[in-house]
Design an enzyme around this catalytic site. Structure first.
Site, PDB file in Angstrom:
ATOM      1  N   ARG A 170      -5.066   5.625  -3.555  1.00  0.00           N
ATOM      2  CA  ARG A 170      -3.287   6.599  -3.547  1.00  0.00           C
ATOM      3  C   ARG A 170      -2.753   6.452  -4.964  1.00  0.00           C
ATOM      4  O   ARG A 170      -2.013   7.312  -5.600  1.00  0.00           O
ATOM      5  CB  ARG A 170      -2.450   5.718  -2.450  1.00  0.00           C
ATOM      6  CG  ARG A 170      -2.521   5.953  -1.256  1.00  0.00           C
ATOM      7  CD  ARG A 170      -1.792   5.150  -0.353  1.00  0.00           C
ATOM      8  NE  ARG A 170      -0.361   5.175  -0.382  1.00  0.00           N
ATOM      9  CZ  ARG A 170       0.159   6.181   0.010  1.00  0.00           C
ATOM     10  NH1 ARG A 170      -0.292   7.094   0.895  1.00  0.00           N
ATOM     11  NH2 ARG A 170       1.520   6.409  -0.081  1.00  0.00           N
ATOM     12  N   ASP A 349       1.889  10.883   3.914  1.00  0.00           N
ATOM     13  CA  ASP A 349       3.085  10.982   3.163  1.00  0.00           C
ATOM     14  C   ASP A 349       3.847  12.356   3.737  1.00  0.00           C
ATOM     15  O   ASP A 349       3.331  12.899   4.706  1.00  0.00           O
ATOM     16  CB  ASP A 349       2.763  11.243   1.681  1.00  0.00           C
ATOM     17  CG  ASP A 349       2.428   9.950   0.814  1.00  0.00           C
ATOM     18  OD1 ASP A 349       3.033   8.694   1.149  1.00  0.00           O
ATOM     19  OD2 ASP A 349       1.627  10.009   0.095  1.00  0.00           O
TER      20      ASP A 349
END
Ligand code: FAD
Ligand code: UDP
Length: 369
Positions: A170, A349
């Site tokens: 990430r 997200d």
């Protein structure tokens, strides 16, 4: 009677409700919390929008999703650039030339690459099989030891060699002097807070708060043709294949009144193992606040037990296999739609949840006008 009963007033439920309402469908949104917005909810303290469930920075590479959220709020120019503190040493994040220079004194990108190559070779890693190996192969052992291992093991309560490699991917690794935490083209914080967005999405939609779907399941199901479920998928199926694991968090929030600027940055990570929290958030900096006081939150990770907030899915092999079995049941449902971070059991997200919700809307209304 409603067309849709939407369980969960978070981003997924709210996007679905907005789109269904726009198409003339009648929706009832319920949430067991006492507010709408799910984890993006902000609470005002000292005239500062406090991110009650952890720091939320909107970022996406997808122009359509960016334009979609911008119809509900204007965004400021906030760029996330957290700093990491390791035993009183300060480093820039994500891992970039500022980090490499501070750590090794290197100046050019080639020197930094060489250093990482040497450390990766010394560790003998060819095919990374877990987070530890993935981290060392991306940034070398020094950064792994100082900035990753302690933070990761606090955050997840597991050894870094038991965690999946994707978690560390990430974070960008950059050979430029660029402290932007994200690579995405669009980024910012909605002016006025995320509540503005959710309130607009749910305008004109019936909402009932403080109600748990599972406590009144039959009663609620009788009210609507279809259910949109954004809670925990294992709970929906009465845990018949077992309990999916999560990591939870505890936030210690306080008003600081002897300074207007506690740490000079919105996000400061504490990467050594001895300090029990992972980060301190100073909320005013998300909106360039000029208030006299400031509000900070220390974020303490903790093991999840039933009844606590399920923040992060533990996407290891064991849990992913269990989720697959639940999902096999979910795809056969004709009157229930699953979506969002909990029902999909994915480390999504915000932009990904909005994307998933818009695909769901498309599928639902293309076949079911
Ligand atoms: P949620 O927001 O969890 O909403 C689900 C809702 O369903 C909740 O309100 C819950 O109360 C309700 N519910 C569940 N079960 C029931 C039930 N049985 N009955 C009634 N109601 C129920 N994303 C980013 O893009 N940027 C970030 O910086 C970022 N930071 C994050 C930081 C933290 C600490 C965490 C945990 C997440 C972060 N995220 C971030 C991810 C973001 O929060 C999620 O992607 C998004 O909010 C998920 O929306 P959702 O609707 O799927 O779920
Ligand atoms: N991470 C780390 N050190 C840091 C920041 C992040 O090791 O200073 C690792 C950690 O394993 C974390 C992962 O990178 O879980 C993803 O970080 P991110 O900031 O995306 O986590 P989130 O904001 O979703 O909690």
């Amino acid at each position: 009677m409603y067309d849709y009963l939407i369980v969960g007033a978070g981003l997924f439920g709210s996007v679905f409700a907005y789109e269904a309402n726009k198409r003339g469908k009648k929706c009832l949104v319920i949430d067991k919390r006492d507010h709408i917005g799910g984890n993006v909810y902000t609470e005002k303290l000292e005239n500062i929008n406090v991110h009650k469930y952890g720091a939320h920075i909107f970022h996406t590479n997808d122009k359509q999703i960016w334009e979609y959220v911008n119809q509900f709020a204007d965004f400021n120019r906030y760029t996330n650039s957290p700093i990491a503190i390791y035993k009183k040493e300060i480093y820039n994040l994500p891992f970039n030339m500022n980090t490499f220079h501070k750590l090794w004194g290197v100046v050019s990108p080639d020197q930094a690459k060489q250093k990482i190559k040497e450390q990766k070779e010394a560790a003998g890693i060819t095919e990374p099989r877990n987070l530890e190996e993935q981290a060392i192969s991306l940034v070398g052992t020094d950064i792994y030891e100082k900035l990753i291992k302690g933070y990761t093991e606090k955050q997840w309560g597991r050894s870094a060699n038991e965690l999946p490699p994707f978690i560390i991917k990430r974070l960008p690794v950059r050979f430029t002097y660029d402290n932007n935490y994200f690579n995405d083209r669009y980024q910012g914080i909605p002016i006025g807070g995320y509540n503005v967005i959710i309130e607009k999405m749910l305008a004109g939609v019936d909402v009932r708060l403080n109600v748990d779907y599972f406590e009144h399941r039959e009663e609620f199901e009788a009210l609507a043709e279809k259910v949109v479920f954004t809670g925990m998928i294992d709970q929906f199926y009465d845990y018949k294949f077992g309990v999916l694991e999560y990591r939870s968090l505890h936030f210690e929030t306080r008003i600081v009144d002897d300074t207007d600027n506690y740490q000079g940055n919105a996000v400061v990570n504490y990467t050594d193992k001895e300090i029990p929290y992972t980060r301190i958030i100073e909320h005013k900096h998300f909106e360039f606040g000029t208030q006299d006081k400031t509000v900070i939150s220390k974020e303490y990770p903790m093991e999840w037990k039933s009844g606590q907030e399920p923040y992060y899915p533990i996407n290891d092999d064991k849990n992913n296999k269990m989720y697959k079995k639940y999902n096999e049941l979910a795809v056969q449902e004709t009157n229930v739609i699953f979506g969002g971070r909990l029902a999909s059991y994915k480390y999504y997200d915000m932009h990904q949840v909005i994307g998933e919700a818009l695909v769901t809307v498309h599928n639902e209304f293309a076949t079911n006008r």
